[in-house]
Scaffold this active site. Structure first.
Site, PDB file in Angstrom:
ATOM      1  N   HIS A   1       0.437  -0.939   0.116  1.00  0.00           N
ATOM      2  CA  HIS A   1       0.181   0.114  -0.375  1.00  0.00           C
ATOM      3  C   HIS A   1       0.605   1.601   0.027  1.00  0.00           C
ATOM      4  CE1 HIS A   1      -3.890   2.127   1.501  1.00  0.00           C
ATOM      5  NE2 HIS A   1      -2.499   3.045   1.700  1.00  0.00           N
ATOM      6  N   GLU A   2       1.946   1.151   1.085  1.00  0.00           N
ATOM      7  CA  GLU A   2       2.687   3.054   1.102  1.00  0.00           C
ATOM      8  C   GLU A   2       3.178   2.699  -0.072  1.00  0.00           C
ATOM      9  OE1 GLU A   2       1.702   4.944   3.178  1.00  0.00           O
ATOM     10  OE2 GLU A   2       0.629   3.498   4.559  1.00  0.00           O
TER      11      GLU A   2
ATOM     12  N   HIS B   1       2.235   4.195  -3.070  1.00  0.00           N
ATOM     13  CA  HIS B   1       2.123   5.635  -2.476  1.00  0.00           C
ATOM     14  C   HIS B   1       4.106   6.363  -3.646  1.00  0.00           C
ATOM     15  CE1 HIS B   1      -1.967   7.224  -0.537  1.00  0.00           C
ATOM     16  NE2 HIS B   1      -1.359   6.280   0.143  1.00  0.00           N
TER      17      HIS B   1
ATOM     18  N   GLU C   1      -4.326   7.644  -2.922  1.00  0.00           N
ATOM     19  CA  GLU C   1      -5.429   7.012  -2.229  1.00  0.00           C
ATOM     20  C   GLU C   1      -5.663   5.452  -3.612  1.00  0.00           C
ATOM     21  OE1 GLU C   1      -4.619   5.276   0.284  1.00  0.00           O
ATOM     22  OE2 GLU C   1      -4.134   7.610   1.883  1.00  0.00           O
TER      23      GLU C   1
END
Length: 503
Positions: free
Chosen positions: A268-269, A272, A298
């Protein structure tokens, strides 16, 4: 373009760089406060951050900025697309910041720093009362800012605009209503199917070192450069921060009794981080060197975490690698593993939620934030309201504050209006996927070979390289030819979970 205008643009860019440098300095101090700072440094560090925010305020609202705005408003016809967008962002930033008195802006930054530390202590002790007085101060500041900024319709719209320009509660209610109904429909079909994947093999012991090594292997395949342009650190609440596109850092948290947690937070990160590393150098000094909204940001993290990272093609490549590294998966078939990765069960913790029910966690927070800003609930009532909504939407109820109202850090640093970005990210991501599948019919075949470069390159060329040149509504229409809709996400969920649970 006239020479005078060229000269003025160069001057503006150098001025904006000063603002960006100061913002980067404040951001790295904030990162250090969470990752490295000793406890006794809280008060002094909050004063340092307050001072830097004061200087940031002065640079952002100076007479010089007003001079730039006045000059370029009369020369807009001469400007190219990027320069017009720069002036737009300069003006928006000036107007919003200028409306807040400088002493309040500085005090608010200090309070947020103290509040974050209080939240950490409160969460560690599962004691909401430690955090409550600080939360009240942060909320009161936000309510005042809403009045300074002004708003149309719901007061909460003023805060939404900080994270998703152009979105309103009216638009969100429609999008989230469709999303909620779609999620509940799929959830009902799953319950009726009676199928429950086996997941006990995920809760065996996985050492931190083993998890870290595998997470780095995945992140490298994703093409997140954590070796020369980033870092991976530990923090109780995973996050990404950056100081330009050459220094983009992520954090995660390792649980030795859960294989999934750190891995998926890293993916997830990493989504980003890749976005930030892909921002073109030439957008430095333009206020456009980032995503146009947190919803689009996001979209990238949740796209990688769920659409790619929980996808069948992804694990066709990565599961054999996981089996080599983790004997805990001996005897577990690919089908068993894949179904378990996509296990659906309403739960308490947002960051640990399955892909399907995650949106309900966001709707709960959206509704509570809106109530807080509109004085429909107090901080004293907050834990009770939180627990009631979890019972209503997900059928579960927290037994302690740490797994309830204290689980997220967002309110401690004043990020009211941020939470809807996560659900919007799901909608953006599914809509981008539909276009990506059209453009790359062989995409899943490539992913099965471990080639994530094709995904990265498509996102870089269609989304990342534009930074914030376009408003979010304009960018999604430019890329997909349509306005944002919940349809693609609902269809994606029904197809994916239908194949697993109700074939």
């Amino acid at each position: 373009m006239k020479e005078q205008t060229k000269s003025k643009l160069k001057e503006l860019k150098e001025y904006i760089k000063k603002i960006e440098y100061l913002g980067n300095a404040a951001a790295i101090i904030s990162w250090d406060s969470m990752v490295n700072m000793p406890r006794k440094a809280v008060e002094h560090r909050s004063e340092v951050q307050a001072y830097l925010s004061g200087e940031f305020y002065k640079l952002s609202t100076s007479n010089k900025v007003k001079e730039f705005i006045d000059y370029f408003e009369n020369t807009m016809d001469e400007l190219d697309e990027v320069s017009k967008a720069t002036v737009r962002e300069l003006k928006d930033n000036y107007n919003r910041t200028k409306k807040i008195p400088d002493n309040e802006y500085e005090q608010y930054t200090k309070e947020c720093s103290i509040s974050l530390s209080a939240w950490e202590e409160a969460k560690n002790n599962s004691d909401y009362d430690i955090f409550k007085p600080h939360l009240k101060k942060v909320i009161d500041f936000n309510k005042k800012f809403v009045q300074y900024w002004g708003y149309e319709g719901n007061k909460y719209n003023a805060l939404l605009n900080n994270y998703e320009p152009g979105i309103t509660t009216e638009k969100l209610d429609k999008l989230f209503g469709e999303m909620r109904d779609g999620i509940i429909s799929v959830l009902d079909k799953i319950k009726k199917s009676g199928y429950v994947p086996k997941i006990d093999f995920f809760t065996k012991k996985f050492t931190k070192a083993e998890q870290e090594e595998f997470s780095k292997f995945v992140l490298k395949k994703m093409e997140y450069d954590y070796e020369e342009a980033g870092r991976i650190d530990e923090y109780m609440h995973p996050f990404t921060t950056n100081f330009g596109n050459k220094d983009v850092r992520i954090t995660t948290f390792y649980y030795e009794n859960d294989f999934r947690s750190a891995l998926f937070s890293c993916i997830h990160e990493g989504g980003h981080a890749i976005y930030e590393q892909d921002i073109p150098d030439e957008l430095e000094g333009t206020f456009l060197n980032g995503a146009p909204s947190m919803g689009l940001h996001e979209s990238q993290s949740r796209f990688y975490e769920n659409i790619i990272g929980r996808g069948k093609a992804f694990w066709k490549y990565f599961y054999p690698e996981a089996q080599k590294r983790f004997p805990q998966f001996d005897g577990v078939s690919f089908e068993e593993f894949y179904d378990a990765i996509n296990y659906v069960e309403p739960s308490l913790i947002r960051t640990e939620a399955d892909e399907l029910t995650y949106g309900l966690h966001i709707i709960i927070r959206y509704e509570i934030e809106r109530m807080l800003i509109n004085d429909e609930v107090t901080v004293d009532e907050l834990p009770k309201v939180w627990n009631q909504k979890y019972k209503e939407y997900l059928g579960v109820e927290p037994s302690k504050d740490a797994e309830g109202v204290l689980q997220d850090m967002h309110w401690s640093d004043g990020s009211f209006g941020y939470f809807p970005s996560y659900a919007l990210g799901n909608l953006y991501g599914a809509q981008l996927l539909a276009k990506m599948e059209q453009d790359m019919p062989n995409m899943y075949n490539e992913i099965e070979k471990g080639n994530l470069h094709c995904v990265h390159e498509w996102l870089k060329e269609n989304v990342h390289k534009y930074g914030a040149i376009y408003k979010p509504a304009d960018l999604i229409k430019k890329v997909t030819g349509e306005e944002l809709t919940a349809k693609y996400f609902i269809d994606y969920l029904d197809k994916k979970f239908g194949e697993i649970y109700y074939k």
